[in-house]
Design a protein around this motif. Structure first.
Motif, short mmCIF file in Angstrom:
data_model
loop_
_atom_site.label_atom_id
_atom_site.label_comp_id
_atom_site.label_asym_id
_atom_site.label_seq_id
_atom_site.Cartn_x
_atom_site.Cartn_y
_atom_site.Cartn_z
N TYR A 1 -75.13 42.34 -14.84
CA TYR A 1 -74.13 41.84 -13.90
C TYR A 1 -73.02 42.85 -13.65
O TYR A 1 -72.80 43.78 -14.42
CB TYR A 1 -73.53 40.52 -14.39
CG TYR A 1 -72.64 40.62 -15.60
CD1 TYR A 1 -71.27 40.82 -15.47
CD2 TYR A 1 -73.16 40.49 -16.88
CE1 TYR A 1 -70.45 40.90 -16.59
CE2 TYR A 1 -72.35 40.56 -18.00
CZ TYR A 1 -70.99 40.77 -17.84
OH TYR A 1 -70.18 40.85 -18.94
N THR A 2 -72.36 42.63 -12.53
CA THR A 2 -71.15 43.36 -12.17
C THR A 2 -70.10 42.31 -11.87
O THR A 2 -70.32 41.41 -11.05
CB THR A 2 -71.38 44.26 -10.93
OG1 THR A 2 -72.44 45.18 -11.22
CG2 THR A 2 -70.12 45.02 -10.57
N ALA A 3 -68.97 42.41 -12.55
CA ALA A 3 -67.85 41.49 -12.33
C ALA A 3 -66.65 42.30 -11.87
O ALA A 3 -66.37 43.36 -12.42
CB ALA A 3 -67.52 40.73 -13.61
N VAL A 4 -65.96 41.79 -10.88
CA VAL A 4 -64.75 42.43 -10.37
C VAL A 4 -63.57 41.56 -10.78
O VAL A 4 -63.58 40.34 -10.55
CB VAL A 4 -64.79 42.58 -8.84
CG1 VAL A 4 -63.50 43.22 -8.33
CG2 VAL A 4 -66.01 43.40 -8.42
N TYR A 5 -62.58 42.19 -11.39
CA TYR A 5 -61.36 41.50 -11.80
C TYR A 5 -60.19 42.05 -11.00
O TYR A 5 -60.16 43.23 -10.65
CB TYR A 5 -61.10 41.69 -13.30
CG TYR A 5 -61.97 40.83 -14.16
CD1 TYR A 5 -61.48 39.66 -14.75
CD2 TYR A 5 -63.31 41.14 -14.38
CE1 TYR A 5 -62.28 38.85 -15.53
CE2 TYR A 5 -64.12 40.33 -15.15
CZ TYR A 5 -63.60 39.19 -15.72
OH TYR A 5 -64.39 38.39 -16.49
N VAL A 6 -59.22 41.19 -10.73
CA VAL A 6 -58.01 41.59 -10.03
C VAL A 6 -56.81 41.13 -10.87
O VAL A 6 -56.86 40.07 -11.48
CB VAL A 6 -57.96 41.00 -8.59
CG1 VAL A 6 -57.92 39.48 -8.61
CG2 VAL A 6 -56.80 41.55 -7.80
N LYS A 7 -55.80 41.97 -10.90
CA LYS A 7 -54.60 41.63 -11.66
C LYS A 7 -53.61 40.96 -10.72
O LYS A 7 -53.14 41.56 -9.76
CB LYS A 7 -53.98 42.89 -12.27
CG LYS A 7 -52.91 42.60 -13.30
CD LYS A 7 -52.47 43.90 -13.94
CE LYS A 7 -51.54 43.66 -15.10
NZ LYS A 7 -51.13 44.95 -15.70
N ARG A 8 -53.32 39.68 -10.99
CA ARG A 8 -52.38 38.91 -10.19
C ARG A 8 -51.33 38.33 -11.13
O ARG A 8 -51.68 37.74 -12.15
CB ARG A 8 -53.08 37.77 -9.45
CG ARG A 8 -54.08 38.23 -8.42
CD ARG A 8 -54.37 37.12 -7.43
NE ARG A 8 -55.59 37.31 -6.72
CZ ARG A 8 -55.74 38.12 -5.66
NH1 ARG A 8 -54.72 38.81 -5.22
NH2 ARG A 8 -56.90 38.22 -5.06
N GLU A 9 -50.08 38.49 -10.77
CA GLU A 9 -48.97 37.95 -11.56
C GLU A 9 -49.10 38.34 -13.03
O GLU A 9 -48.86 37.54 -13.93
CB GLU A 9 -48.89 36.44 -11.39
CG GLU A 9 -48.66 36.01 -9.94
CD GLU A 9 -48.82 34.52 -9.72
OE1 GLU A 9 -49.08 33.78 -10.69
OE2 GLU A 9 -48.70 34.10 -8.57
N GLY A 10 -49.55 39.58 -13.26
CA GLY A 10 -49.63 40.11 -14.61
C GLY A 10 -50.86 39.70 -15.41
O GLY A 10 -51.00 40.10 -16.56
N ALA A 11 -51.77 38.92 -14.81
CA ALA A 11 -52.96 38.46 -15.54
C ALA A 11 -54.23 38.89 -14.79
O ALA A 11 -54.28 38.86 -13.56
CB ALA A 11 -52.94 36.94 -15.67
N TRP A 12 -55.24 39.27 -15.56
CA TRP A 12 -56.53 39.65 -14.98
C TRP A 12 -57.35 38.39 -14.72
O TRP A 12 -57.49 37.54 -15.60
CB TRP A 12 -57.28 40.59 -15.91
CG TRP A 12 -56.68 41.96 -15.93
CD1 TRP A 12 -55.84 42.46 -16.88
CD2 TRP A 12 -56.84 42.97 -14.96
NE1 TRP A 12 -55.47 43.73 -16.55
CE2 TRP A 12 -56.07 44.09 -15.37
CE3 TRP A 12 -57.57 43.07 -13.76
CZ2 TRP A 12 -56.01 45.28 -14.64
CZ3 TRP A 12 -57.51 44.26 -13.03
CH2 TRP A 12 -56.73 45.33 -13.47
N ARG A 13 -57.90 38.28 -13.50
CA ARG A 13 -58.71 37.13 -13.09
C ARG A 13 -60.00 37.62 -12.44
O ARG A 13 -59.99 38.61 -11.72
CB ARG A 13 -57.93 36.27 -12.10
CG ARG A 13 -56.71 35.63 -12.71
CD ARG A 13 -55.98 34.75 -11.69
NE ARG A 13 -54.92 34.01 -12.32
CZ ARG A 13 -53.65 34.42 -12.38
NH1 ARG A 13 -53.30 35.56 -11.84
NH2 ARG A 13 -52.74 33.68 -12.96
N MET A 14 -61.09 36.90 -12.68
CA MET A 14 -62.36 37.28 -12.08
C MET A 14 -62.34 36.97 -10.59
O MET A 14 -62.09 35.85 -10.18
CB MET A 14 -63.54 36.54 -12.74
CG MET A 14 -64.88 37.09 -12.25
SD MET A 14 -66.31 36.16 -12.83
CE MET A 14 -66.17 36.34 -14.58
N LEU A 15 -62.61 38.00 -9.79
CA LEU A 15 -62.58 37.88 -8.33
C LEU A 15 -63.98 37.78 -7.75
O LEU A 15 -64.19 37.08 -6.75
CB LEU A 15 -61.86 39.10 -7.74
CG LEU A 15 -61.72 39.17 -6.23
CD1 LEU A 15 -60.86 38.01 -5.72
CD2 LEU A 15 -61.13 40.50 -5.81
#
Length: 155
Positions: A131-145
């Protein structure tokens, strides 16, 4: 003449500030390593939430703009992912061959996972996926995008 020089200096300073703002300072290797560990910790929390079928944690860890690209070519969003996880009879998950690539507030994780499913509706079974997972940092927290998975080659 003095006014022209001041205007020139002000324009040069403004252009420099815009250039610096659009090209953030390069992070040190130590900073990249620490941020990479934060991304991996977010993914570890996601995997644990999947196995426990922890809906509250899944909602916190998966971004509202999330998209899943399935091996069959279909795509789905956050709500479909969470409903699917809650229906699974997952007994465990082991992640291996994992690497992370960071670029600003976006991280890409490439890995292999072995999903183990319980035997409540039949014999226990295992699914091995790449798998390939993309994470984005929003409001200081990493979330799976985003997430894309396919069966792991046996080669």
């Amino acid at each position: 003449m003095l006014r022209t020089i001041r205007l020139g200096i002000a324009l040069t300073a403004s252009a420099t500030m815009v250039a610096c703002a659009s090209h953030p300072a390069r992070r040190s290797d130590a900073d990249l390593e620490r941020e990479g560990q934060r991304v991996l910790a977010a993914e570890d929390a996601y995997v644990a939430a999947e196995v426990r079928r922890d809906e509250a944690s899944l909602r916190r860890l998966v971004d509202d703009k999330f998209k899943h690209n399935a091996a069959d070519g279909t795509t789905s969003g956050k709500e479909e992912l969470i409903r699917g996880v809650l229906r699974m009879d997952m007994a465990g998950q082991t992640v291996s061959e994992r690497s992370v690539l960071l670029e600003g507030d976006v991280a890409v994780i490439m890995a292999t996972t072995e999903l183990r499913f319980g035997g409540s509706d039949g014999p226990p079974r295992t699914s091995r996926l790449r798998y390939t997972a993309v994470y984005v940092k929003r409001e200081g927290a990493w979330r799976m995008l985003a997430l894309q998975m396919q069966p792991r080659s046996t080669r």
